[in-house]
Motif scaffolding. Structure first.
Motif, PDB file in Angstrom:
ATOM      1  N   LEU A  39      -8.849   2.978  -4.908  1.00  0.00           N
ATOM      2  CA  LEU A  39      -9.597   2.098  -5.812  1.00  0.00           C
ATOM      3  C   LEU A  39      -9.905   2.803  -7.131  1.00  0.00           C
ATOM      4  N   ARG A 195     -16.881   0.545  -6.924  1.00  0.00           N
ATOM      5  CA  ARG A 195     -15.499   0.205  -7.267  1.00  0.00           C
ATOM      6  C   ARG A 195     -15.189  -1.275  -7.046  1.00  0.00           C
ATOM      7  N   SER A 233      -0.753  -0.843  -3.571  1.00  0.00           N
ATOM      8  CA  SER A 233      -2.070  -1.249  -4.063  1.00  0.00           C
ATOM      9  C   SER A 233      -2.197  -2.765  -4.206  1.00  0.00           C
ATOM     10  N   ASP A 237      -5.535  -5.255  -3.676  1.00  0.00           N
ATOM     11  CA  ASP A 237      -5.977  -6.299  -4.612  1.00  0.00           C
ATOM     12  C   ASP A 237      -6.048  -7.665  -3.933  1.00  0.00           C
TER      13      ASP A 237
END
Length: 406
Positions: A39, A195, A233, A237
């Protein structure tokens, strides 16, 4: 996933010197920290995450230099500082020296040793931090220790370090960053919350907890090769987006799986199962009813515990369900009449229950449409004798329950 579990964990660690709890906690820390590290690095560009490949956590080379993270977790108040002779330090250096000789480190790879311990003054680790660095002095201290120490625990690491050419040692140490006094596993929650900045503050704890649960499972898939390759990643998300979307005013998250047959136990004496025995329906349908009941009960409890739903919200929803049930139940009873034979009552009750099983659709929120919530909530009401399927369920079961408790 913490709270009272932390007390039990600390008791376990302190009471059994032969347990593997510390190692297990280290692996959990490694997974949880890898989520935080991902993150922290996500900026809209593609990011890949690997666990237990080149290092504890690796961010493979892409647009940015490769990053390798070694994580050292120490639980409790008395944690030894890193010194030049520290085994955590030398075990890490051995990994990196071996990778370097094998040609597995790119020339610009960044190497991080992240530890919950501190760094002793005037030690090599203290000279390899984020600031006030002195790589040449650190190399001098490490090489002196490598040549003079006879500690068995660091023997292989010291040899690997000595065998490097000086230019290699300096180049390696120049890329090393030692981050000391990192939070323990429980302390990572605050940093994770920071985050998750796009999540509403009132919901961030819930999103973080679900993210960590999901991430542990995703790491298990990654480590077991069930889903080979690095973790992208984009998955992180999408998970955050999915959780956030489920927390809008017209939705609720569905995050309780259907229970297995083994989770159910004996449900035959429960009121909702007795209700079904009056029809009767097959054991398979009773088993499915029990699964709907348990899944809905667990999901509703989770919503209440996370304050995503209030007791008043749930009471209103149940009141609506009872109203919808009463409308159809009254029609059924009116059509068959009070003098109907038992066989006819059972036949009509089965049709009523079939409608409930296959067609009843009363979402608790407009976009929260999981069918088990409706079905399971009806079974919960059935277990409370607030609804039923047989025209005479109240009189029959009230008598039976009274006799069983007499």
């Amino acid at each position: 996933m913490l709270g009272s579990g932390r007390v039990l964990r600390e008791a376990w660690l302190s009471s059994d010197p032969f347990s593997a709890a510390a190692s297990a906690l280290g692996y959990l820390y490694q997974c949880k920290y890898s989520l935080l590290a991902a993150l922290e690095r996500m900026d809209g560009s593609p990011l890949l995450v690997e666990i237990e490949t080149l290092d504890d956590v690796t961010f493979p080379q892409g647009a940015e230099p490769m990053e390798l993270l070694q994580l050292k977790h120490h639980q409790g108040e008395r944690r030894p500082d890193l010194t030049t002779a520290n085994t955590d330090l030398w075990s890490t250096l051995r990994v990196w020296c071996t990778r370097l000789v094998a040609g597995e480190l790119s020339d610009d790879a960044c190497l991080f040793l992240i530890t919950t311990a501190g760094c002793a003054d005037d030690s090599a680790p203290a000279l390899l931090g984020i600031s006030d660095r002195d790589v040449e002095k650190a190399e001098e201290l490490l090489l002196d220790y490598a040549k003079t120490s006879d500690a068995v625990s660091t023997q292989a690491a010291r040899k690997a370090f000595r065998d490097l050419k000086r230019a290699q040692r300096l180049s390696l140490l120049d890329r090393v960053r030692i981050i000391s006094e990192a939070p323990e596993i429980d302390g990572l929650d605050d940093r994770l919350n920071q985050r998750l900045r796009f999540v509403r503050p009132s919901k961030v704890d819930y999103v973080r907890e679900r993210m960590v649960e999901w991430w542990y499972a995703r790491c298990a898939e990654h480590l077991s090769k069930k889903r080979p390759g690095a973790i992208n990643s984009i998955e992180i998300d999408l998970k955050i987006e999915s959780l956030s979307d489920a927390l809008t005013a017209d939705n609720l998250p569905i995050d309780v799986p259907e229970p297995s047959d083994a989770d159910l136990g004996d449900v035959g004496d429960s009121i909702f199962a007795r209700q079904l025995s009056l029809l009767p329906v097959s054991g398979t349908r009773v088993l499915q009813a029990a699964k709907d009941y348990m899944q809905a009960f667990s999901q509703r409890s989770r919503w209440l515990g996370a304050e995503l739903l209030t007791v008043g919200d749930l009471a209103d929803y149940e009141s609506d369900l009872v109203s919808e049930w009463r409308r159809r139940f009254t029609v059924m009873c009116d059509e068959i009449g009070p003098a109907a034979a038992e066989e006819e009552m059972q036949r009509e009750a089965k049709q009523f229950y079939k409608w409930f099983e296959l067609e009843a659709d009363f979402p608790i929120r407009p976009r929260c449409t999981a069918a088990f919530v409706t079905r399971g909530s009806f079974h919960i009401l059935s277990d409370q004798m607030r609804v039923g399927w047989h025209p005479n369920f109240e009189s029959i079961l009230s008598t039976a329950i009274g006799e069983s408790t007499a």
